[in-house]
Design a protein around this motif. Structure first.
Motif, PDB file in Angstrom:
ATOM      1  N   SER A  16       4.237   5.746   1.189  1.00 39.13           N
ATOM      2  CA  SER A  16       2.808   5.665   0.891  1.00 39.13           C
ATOM      3  C   SER A  16       2.609   4.966  -0.437  1.00 39.13           C
ATOM      4  N   PHE A  17       1.463   4.287  -0.577  1.00 39.19           N
ATOM      5  CA  PHE A  17       1.244   3.487  -1.779  1.00 39.19           C
ATOM      6  C   PHE A  17      -0.254   3.312  -1.964  1.00 39.19           C
ATOM      7  N   ASN A  18      -0.788   3.833  -3.102  1.00 35.56           N
ATOM      8  CA  ASN A  18      -2.213   3.680  -3.405  1.00 35.56           C
ATOM      9  C   ASN A  18      -2.410   2.344  -4.110  1.00 35.56           C
ATOM     10  N   TYR A  22      -2.925   1.786  -8.178  1.00 35.25           N
ATOM     11  CA  TYR A  22      -1.756   1.182  -8.841  1.00 35.25           C
ATOM     12  C   TYR A  22      -2.141  -0.083  -9.612  1.00 35.25           C
ATOM     13  N   THR A  23      -2.889  -0.992  -8.977  1.00 35.68           N
ATOM     14  CA  THR A  23      -3.258  -2.253  -9.636  1.00 35.68           C
ATOM     15  C   THR A  23      -4.245  -2.028 -10.768  1.00 35.68           C
ATOM     16  N   PHE A  66      -1.083  -6.783  -1.123  1.00 29.27           N
ATOM     17  CA  PHE A  66      -0.134  -5.763  -0.666  1.00 29.27           C
ATOM     18  C   PHE A  66       0.180  -5.991   0.806  1.00 29.27           C
ATOM     19  N   ILE A  67       1.492  -6.034   1.104  1.00 28.65           N
ATOM     20  CA  ILE A  67       1.940  -6.293   2.474  1.00 28.65           C
ATOM     21  C   ILE A  67       2.903  -5.193   2.878  1.00 28.65           C
ATOM     22  N   LYS A  68       2.644  -4.586   4.027  1.00 30.83           N
ATOM     23  CA  LYS A  68       3.516  -3.549   4.566  1.00 30.83           C
ATOM     24  C   LYS A  68       4.076  -4.057   5.885  1.00 30.83           C
ATOM     25  N   THR A  69       5.401  -4.330   5.906  1.00 24.73           N
ATOM     26  CA  THR A  69       5.964  -4.916   7.121  1.00 24.73           C
ATOM     27  C   THR A  69       7.449  -4.615   7.217  1.00 24.73           C
ATOM     28  N   SER A  73       7.687  -2.389   1.531  1.00 23.43           N
ATOM     29  CA  SER A  73       6.422  -2.620   0.839  1.00 23.43           C
ATOM     30  C   SER A  73       6.580  -3.833  -0.061  1.00 23.43           C
ATOM     31  N   GLN A  74       5.604  -4.737   0.002  1.00 24.91           N
ATOM     32  CA  GLN A  74       5.656  -5.950  -0.808  1.00 24.91           C
ATOM     33  C   GLN A  74       4.350  -6.092  -1.593  1.00 24.91           C
TER      34      GLN A  74
END
Length: 580
Positions: A16-18, A22-23, A66-69, A73-74
């Protein structure tokens, strides 16, 4: 707006990533650390956020994607600026700050694009071409007048002529207009260029083991030189007897045969001493060192490696100094030709060649082949120790090469007596680190040669580091009728790691790096070492290289420091007035 900097952070462990939180926190840290103004997110999407900020009255834009693939996480970061600028210290600080603040939280940082680094490299590549072409031109000019137009084919070794003949044919096919001209030197590598300067040709000695003046027959009370020649001839006959009976034995005897034949040769032409030394203001050793540094820097530029502002200024300085050295040599030679053309050929005929004799054949090498241990003479031990000492100090130099506030001097140790080989001097506070060598070299079989490296800070002794070489020793075994090892050769340089750590700790504690240098050079010494920061303890405008106080402008409107030696407005005030 075209992106200037683009990199992507990768993490395969985050579930998980907010992204928004974060930014936002990241840019708050950037704002605080860089004293930025007007930080504002003006585009907020689920996986893309854009913000702008102002640094020193200049506006920059940062985009996060933000890319989730595929289980990873990128976070892709794009940084751009409002307008094109030749010098942009703030952009350099911004990209590094964003990277440094987040890199510890991600597994990998992939640098995709850096137009600022590319612009610096493009400018440096012009300097690379200027330096290389200047040396090519000087070599061609000097050797043409000394050796004739066919000097390349007549004197250069086969490995060079073959290499560049193979390379030049395809080049000429692509440019048919230049098929009928001599272009070998135009495509020669930087390392081979400097090898031409130090090239030597050889001839057979007038008195040698094959000459009638040194017969192998026994003569009562014959001179010592005749005895030595007779021994060498005996060794030559021994090797040739083996080869005549079994040609495959060359594998074990080639080295001994080569040394015997080398002993019959002497230097005929020393290119540096005979043709280039009179025109250079430095000796061959110094020029070789400068050219080696240039070749390393050149490869960094040519192979598309990243370049920051400090490295750019360092490269610019060193390449400029080398170009000036070569250009002055060319000017001096051209002036000589103008003044001495009438008797030029006559003087060349009268020049006597320097004679350098090869060392006597070392019988210990033949013993070493049978015994399987290295038995070196004194010169070979010195060469081995020098090579490893050079490598150790090259590693230290490379680690601090970017620091323009340090003056670094390294002199290859001759290992004939005590000598200072390494000096680091801080250009501002004048603190210094020096390393002296105290050598004890013994070329006897089984002996131990020791070099003590004594480290001093401001002349006060700090620590010593010892390296050693144990020479091999062999003894003749009557039962096996051959030589067997008695003492194995051994090189111990384990203390180098401790010495390197000690030097770096001294630099960190006693000679810290000074930031915030001007983009213009000092008016006295032309170095890029002018302080423009009010934050450190040094006076604004002082040159960290020579101490000269330069004029650093303040904005006539807001009184902020301007990165310029000329009075005027800062960019922010200039833009404000233009708007008004």
């Amino acid at each position: 707006m075209k992106s200037m900097i683009r990199f992507v952070m990768i993490n395969t462990k985050w579930e998980s990533f907010n992204f928004e939180e974060y930014t936002t926190e990241l840019m708050e840290k950037v704002q605080k650390d860089l004293d930025a103004n007007d930080v504002e997110f003006y585009s907020n999407k689920e996986r893309m956020r854009k913000c702008s900020l102002v640094l020193k009255s200049k506006q920059y834009f940062v985009q996060f994607t933000f890319i989730k693939t595929h289980g990873s996480s990128q976070l892709k970061v794009d940084i751009s600026r409002e307008a094109e600028r030749k010098e942009d210290k703030e952009l350099h600080e911004l990209k590094l700050k964003v990277k440094d603040l987040i890199i510890d939280e991600w597994e990998q940082c992939v640098w995709l694009e850096d137009r600022q680094s590319e612009e610096l490299a493009e400018d440096l590549y012009k300097n690379v071409h200027s330096v290389e072409n200047a040396l090519r031109r000087l070599i061609n000019t000097v050797l043409f007048y000394n050796l004739g137009g066919d000097w390349w084919e007549k004197y250069m070794p086969i490995h060079l002529t073959k290499k560049y003949n193979q390379r030049n044919d395809p080049y000429k096919d692509r440019a048919p207009s230049f098929k009928n001209i001599h272009t070998n030197l135009l495509s020669i590598d930087t390392g081979d260029l400097v090898s031409i300067l130090s090239f030597k040709t050889y001839r057979v000695k007038e008195t040698n083991i094959f000459s009638e003046e040194n017969p192998s027959a026994f003569i009562s009370e014959e001179p010592e030189s005749n005895i030595e020649h007779r021994q060498e001839l005996h060794q030559f006959e021994y090797i040739m007897n083996n080869l005549m009976n079994n040609e495959k034995s060359i594998e074990g005897l080639q080295k001994g045969l080569t040394r015997i034949l080398q002993g019959q040769m002497e230097v005929d032409k020393d290119f540096w001493e005979d043709y280039f030394s009179p025109w250079f203001s430095c000796n061959q050793r110094e020029f070789q060192g400068k050219w080696n540094n240039f070749s390393t820097d050149r490869n960094h530029v040519a192979h598309n490696k990243l370049i920051d502002r400090k490295l750019y200024q360092k490269f610019k300085k060193s390449m400029g100094e080398l170009l000036e050295l070569i250009t002055k040599a060319e000017e001096k030679f051209s002036k000589y030709l103008e003044e001495e053309m009438t008797n030029f050929l006559e003087e060349l005929e009268e020049m006597e060649e320097m004679e350098f004799h090869q060392n006597e054949v070392d019988v210990r090498e033949i013993i070493a082949v049978e015994a399987g241990v290295k038995i070196l003479d004194e010169d070979e031990i010195i060469e081995l120790l020098q090579e490893n000492i050079n490598t150790a100090f090259d590693d230290i130099k490379q680690d601090i090469y970017y620091r323009s506030d340090l003056n670094i001097t390294y002199n290859e140790p001759l290992l004939k007596g005590s000598d200072t080989v390494f000096i680091i001097v801080h250009n501002v506070i004048n603190n210094s680190i020096t390393v002296d060598v105290e050598p004890f070299v013994d070329g006897e079989e089984g002996s131990i040669s020791i070099v003590n490296l004594l480290l001093y800070y401001n002349g006060d002794y700090q620590e010593s580091f010892e390296i050693s070489y144990t020479n091999g020793e062999a003894e003749f075994n009557e039962e096996q009728a051959c030589f067997m090892p008695k003492i194995e050769d051994d090189l111990d340089i384990s203390t180098f790691e401790g010495m390197e750590t000690f030097v770096h700790n001294l630099l960190k504690d006693k000679m810290p790096e000074i930031e915030d240098l001007a983009s213009f050079s000092c008016g006295e010494c032309s170095e890029f070492a002018v302080n423009i920061s009010k934050a450190n303890e040094h006076k604004v405008g002082i040159c960290f290289n020579c101490g000269h106080i330069n004029h650093v402008s303040e904005c006539i409107r807001c009184y902020e420091i301007i990165n310029s030696s000329e009075d005027g407005l800062c960019e922010g005030c200039s833009e404000f007035i233009d708007i008004q």
